[in-house]
Design an enzyme around this catalytic site. Structure first.
Site, PDB file in Angstrom:
ATOM      1  N   GLU A   4      43.612  48.097  34.023  1.00  0.00           N
ATOM      2  CA  GLU A   4      44.991  48.222  34.466  1.00  0.00           C
ATOM      3  C   GLU A   4      46.010  48.020  33.369  1.00  0.00           C
ATOM      4  O   GLU A   4      47.079  47.420  33.596  1.00  0.00           O
ATOM      5  CB  GLU A   4      45.251  47.199  35.577  1.00  0.00           C
ATOM      6  CG  GLU A   4      45.109  45.727  35.194  1.00  0.00           C
ATOM      7  CD  GLU A   4      43.719  45.134  35.316  1.00  0.00           C
ATOM      8  OE1 GLU A   4      43.590  43.905  35.311  1.00  0.00           O
ATOM      9  OE2 GLU A   4      42.748  45.913  35.422  1.00  0.00           O
ATOM     10  N   HIS A  22      43.519  51.112  43.002  1.00  0.00           N
ATOM     11  CA  HIS A  22      43.238  49.729  42.602  1.00  0.00           C
ATOM     12  C   HIS A  22      43.992  49.380  41.315  1.00  0.00           C
ATOM     13  O   HIS A  22      44.668  48.340  41.242  1.00  0.00           O
ATOM     14  CB  HIS A  22      41.726  49.559  42.392  1.00  0.00           C
ATOM     15  CG  HIS A  22      41.317  48.177  42.003  1.00  0.00           C
ATOM     16  ND1 HIS A  22      40.954  47.222  42.926  1.00  0.00           N
ATOM     17  CD2 HIS A  22      41.222  47.580  40.784  1.00  0.00           C
ATOM     18  CE1 HIS A  22      40.648  46.097  42.289  1.00  0.00           C
ATOM     19  NE2 HIS A  22      40.799  46.288  40.986  1.00  0.00           N
ATOM     20  N   GLU A  23      43.898  50.246  40.308  1.00  0.00           N
ATOM     21  CA  GLU A  23      44.573  49.960  39.042  1.00  0.00           C
ATOM     22  C   GLU A  23      46.090  49.979  39.203  1.00  0.00           C
ATOM     23  O   GLU A  23      46.802  49.196  38.572  1.00  0.00           O
ATOM     24  CB  GLU A  23      44.127  50.948  37.960  1.00  0.00           C
ATOM     25  CG  GLU A  23      42.623  51.047  37.750  1.00  0.00           C
ATOM     26  CD  GLU A  23      41.926  49.712  37.603  1.00  0.00           C
ATOM     27  OE1 GLU A  23      42.536  48.745  37.101  1.00  0.00           O
ATOM     28  OE2 GLU A  23      40.743  49.616  37.996  1.00  0.00           O
ATOM     29  N   HIS A  60      47.309  46.721  40.570  1.00  0.00           N
ATOM     30  CA  HIS A  60      47.395  45.686  39.535  1.00  0.00           C
ATOM     31  C   HIS A  60      48.782  45.620  38.908  1.00  0.00           C
ATOM     32  O   HIS A  60      49.126  44.603  38.276  1.00  0.00           O
ATOM     33  CB  HIS A  60      46.368  45.958  38.438  1.00  0.00           C
ATOM     34  CG  HIS A  60      45.059  45.266  38.639  1.00  0.00           C
ATOM     35  ND1 HIS A  60      44.954  43.901  38.807  1.00  0.00           N
ATOM     36  CD2 HIS A  60      43.787  45.746  38.687  1.00  0.00           C
ATOM     37  CE1 HIS A  60      43.676  43.572  38.941  1.00  0.00           C
ATOM     38  NE2 HIS A  60      42.950  44.672  38.881  1.00  0.00           N
ATOM     39  N   GLU A 110      42.264  39.781  41.276  1.00  0.00           N
ATOM     40  CA  GLU A 110      41.439  40.833  41.875  1.00  0.00           C
ATOM     41  C   GLU A 110      41.399  40.829  43.393  1.00  0.00           C
ATOM     42  O   GLU A 110      41.351  41.890  44.016  1.00  0.00           O
ATOM     43  CB  GLU A 110      40.016  40.766  41.315  1.00  0.00           C
ATOM     44  CG  GLU A 110      39.940  41.071  39.831  1.00  0.00           C
ATOM     45  CD  GLU A 110      40.402  42.475  39.464  1.00  0.00           C
ATOM     46  OE1 GLU A 110      40.579  43.319  40.358  1.00  0.00           O
ATOM     47  OE2 GLU A 110      40.579  42.720  38.257  1.00  0.00           O
ATOM     48  N   ASP A 113      33.796  36.465  31.517  1.00  0.00           N
ATOM     49  CA  ASP A 113      33.200  37.664  32.093  1.00  0.00           C
ATOM     50  C   ASP A 113      32.207  37.311  33.204  1.00  0.00           C
ATOM     51  O   ASP A 113      31.969  38.104  34.103  1.00  0.00           O
ATOM     52  CB  ASP A 113      32.500  38.445  30.975  1.00  0.00           C
ATOM     53  CG  ASP A 113      32.493  39.934  31.229  1.00  0.00           C
ATOM     54  OD1 ASP A 113      33.526  40.446  31.679  1.00  0.00           O
ATOM     55  OD2 ASP A 113      31.456  40.569  30.992  1.00  0.00           O
ATOM     56  N   TYR A 163      36.629  39.757  43.715  1.00  0.00           N
ATOM     57  CA  TYR A 163      37.166  40.987  44.305  1.00  0.00           C
ATOM     58  C   TYR A 163      37.056  40.976  45.830  1.00  0.00           C
ATOM     59  O   TYR A 163      38.054  41.115  46.542  1.00  0.00           O
ATOM     60  CB  TYR A 163      36.403  42.201  43.770  1.00  0.00           C
ATOM     61  CG  TYR A 163      36.651  42.550  42.337  1.00  0.00           C
ATOM     62  CD1 TYR A 163      37.437  43.649  41.994  1.00  0.00           C
ATOM     63  CD2 TYR A 163      36.087  41.827  41.301  1.00  0.00           C
ATOM     64  CE1 TYR A 163      37.652  44.006  40.658  1.00  0.00           C
ATOM     65  CE2 TYR A 163      36.296  42.163  39.967  1.00  0.00           C
ATOM     66  CZ  TYR A 163      37.074  43.250  39.655  1.00  0.00           C
ATOM     67  OH  TYR A 163      37.290  43.596  38.347  1.00  0.00           O
TER      68      TYR A 163
END
Length: 611
Positions: free
Chosen positions: A274, A298-299, A302, A321, A378, A386
């Site tokens: 994003e 979705h992006e 953001h 998220e 990560d 999410y």
């Protein structure tokens, strides 16, 4: 306002509301960056970026400022135009090194001359044959979560927001684009100037360089791509302006002026990233029928949840998220109807069940609020953030009512724009502005701080999925299949059908379906992923599926897809086959994907070649 510098009257010191940060050496209470000016050149022959980074800083009377640096060659440092002392601390495998710079309480600017190295993890340098057009080289960056420090020395914490400008020199036959105001055509000399006037966290600074061109969809939306991808991308993303309008009608104005998408080469490790003003996207979403464009929604979402209101630390990743998945579903519902959005939401729910199974031995990892100290952030970027985050917000919506919830979210984004949010601060805001205000009792703490899924979860249903379930059950019993029943299926129905094959499905039944439906040769990447996973689960080898799986893994670098299939190899005791394919495909993957699959397969290369 957490994460924003707020000067107090008659005081020199800037109050910086900073929470403990496990993934950055920066100490912004002492001194912080608020503007970056990059002057760099991109050297494809030597695969390095080199140049100068100049920073406007706020010192708070400190005599040093600390930046994050990893795998960078720091050549010199200046403070207000004069050389100053600097030191690089001990190297941490995850965090890199603290870059400590001597300043005075009056220092306004620091300047660092540096270059990247072969170990720089954010950058992927691609040969012409690794691109869509196969004629020119390509470079892209991936900063999230803490990789921007591997191509720019920076205070790499989501709490620290800065504006930036950049001069970027690239070969004159290529175009450079960034998460900033972008060119619409190539320059004659390969020099590009960029400006991002809104303050953003460092992980959103992004650069791509390639043989690109631009095609506008509307005045504020458009697509960058290589020539061979341009028309496909334009057609696929033609609803982008409608998406922006739908999003604005829900939660307020789009404040970033431009919403463009760049289609990257297949090795891009995510579905999308994003980066403000310029979403980076995988070509795997180009299916020819707009069926996978929820990723673009979705992006876009953001732009509010993540870019505008940002998680304070990566322990609060669900703040980015979970809200974004919820917002994505609302955009898709506004454009394509409730049934379509509910199919997406049910797939999200199935993904969550899979993740809960994967994490059954580490229940604390299924909490929304995480503790990632000592771990790579990560590790927390999975379906919990999410899809559990989404389910929490959908359950809240169904409890308080949609109108009330929409008004609350619109207010939330407006009041916290360009700031950061901790989980604890959000809970306080939620209680004050929604739950207590409306005398509603809700088990917020259980959702956020306890493992698993609470009993009061929203129940999502889909009549179309019920029909798919009925058709699958009939096939299991009778081993006969009428292709006609699938003629109007969306990819979501296909995915639901395939991923719900029972463990008792026989090889003969797999062959019957493949003969009728030609699933091995599907052109939809999502359908390919779930079918290839099932082929491995059921030891099916028909229609040259083994070769197609290898082709898929060596041509696609999207981590979710790659990891899903390699997990299936491992789960089904086919590690020898997996490692043979991985040795071939690994050089094509970005370092983000490489790290994940190395860990999954226990792969230890003789000589590290991560790009």
């Amino acid at each position: 306002m957490s994460g924003c510098a707020q000067p107090k009257e008659k005081e020199e010191v800037v109050v910086y509301s900073y929470v403990e940060e496990p993934h950055s050496y920066a100490r912004p209470n002492n001194a912080f960056i608020n503007h970056l000016n990059l002057d760099i050149s991109v050297d494809f022959d030597n695969e390095i970026i080199k140049g100068k980074a100049t920073y406007d800083i706020v010192t708070n009377n400190s005599t040093q400022i600390i930046l994050d640096s990893k795998h960078l060659d720091i050549e010199s440092v200046m403070a207000d135009g004069k050389e100053t002392e600097f030191s690089l601390g001990a190297n941490d495998k995850i965090l890199g090194q603290p870059l400590t710079i001597t300043i005075t309480k009056d220092t306004k600017k620091i300047e660092i001359t540096y270059k990247t190295t072969k170990d720089t993890e954010a950058l992927q340098w691609l040969k012409p044959e690794q691109t869509a057009d196969k004629t020119k080289p390509f470079l892209f960056t991936q900063g999230q979560a803490i990789l921007t420090r591997t191509w720019i020395p920076i205070q790499d914490s989501p709490q620290i927001r800065l504006t930036y400008e950049a001069n970027v020199q690239v070969p004159k036959d290529l175009m450079a684009v960034m998460s900033a105001e972008n060119p619409k055509e190539k320059t004659e000399n390969g020099l590009y100037h960029f400006r991002m006037k809104q303050a953003i966290p460092a992980y959103l600074i992004a650069l791509a360089v390639g043989d690109l061109s631009y095609k506008a969809i509307s005045e504020r939306t458009g697509v960058y791509a290589e020539k061979s991808m341009h028309n496909k991308a334009f057609d696929e993303f033609s609803d982008m302006e409608k998406m922006v309008s739908a999003a604005e009608s829900l939660y307020g104005d789009y404040v970033w002026e431009q919403f463009d998408v760049i289609v990257l080469p297949p090795s891009f490790p995510f579905g999308g990233m994003e980066n403000p003003r310029l979403t980076f996207a995988t070509p795997t979403v180009i299916a020819g029928d707009k069926s996978l464009t929820s990723l673009i929604a979705h992006e876009l979402a953001h732009s509010w949840s993540g870019n505008l209101v940002t998680n304070s630390t990566w322990n609060d990743f669900w703040i980015n998220e979970g809200f974004t998945v919820y917002f994505e579903m609302r955009i898709m519902e506004a454009l394509y109807g409730k049934e379509y959005a509910d199919m997406l939401a049910l797939i999200s729910r199935q993904d969550l069940d899979d993740e809960l199974t994967n994490l059954k031995d580490t229940p604390n990892a299924t909490k929304l609020k995480l503790n990632l100290k000592g771990k790579n952030p990560d590790d927390g970027m999975n379906s919990i953030a999410y899809d559990k985050g989404y389910l929490f917000l959908r359950t809240l919506e169904e409890t308080v009512g949609r109108d009330q919830f929409d008004a609350f979210l619109k207010q939330y984004f407006k009041e916290h724009a360009f700031s950061t949010m901790t989980t604890e601060k959000f809970v306080t805001y939620l209680n004050t502005n929604l739950l207590e205000k409306n005398k509603i009792s809700f088990n917020t703490d259980e959702w956020i701080n306890q493992p698993g899924i609470p009993q009061n979860q929203a129940v999502i249903t889909s009549e179309k999925f019920k029909n798919v379930d009925h058709i699958l059950q009939e096939f299991i019993v009778e081993s006969k299949f009428d292709k006609e029943v699938t003629k109007d299926w969306t990819p979501q129905e296909w995915v639901h059908f395939i991923r719900n094959f029972p463990a008792t499905m026989t090889v003969e039944q797999m062959k019957t379906l493949d003969d009728i439906l030609n699933l091995t040769n599907s052109s939809n990447s999502y359908i390919q992923m779930v079918w290839y996973e099932q082929a491995l689960n059921h030891d099916y080898h028909g229609k040259n599926v083994d070769a197609k799986i290898e082709e898929f893994l060596t041509s696609v670098g999207r981590r979710w897809y790659v990891e899903t299939i390699f997990k299936a190899f491992k789960r089904n005791n086919k590690m020898e086959d997996a490692l043979k394919i991985y040795e071939k495909s690994r050089p094509n993957y970005h370092s983000v994907t490489v790290k994940t699959i190395d860990d999954l397969l226990g792969f230890e290369p003789e000589e590290e070649v991560i790009k």
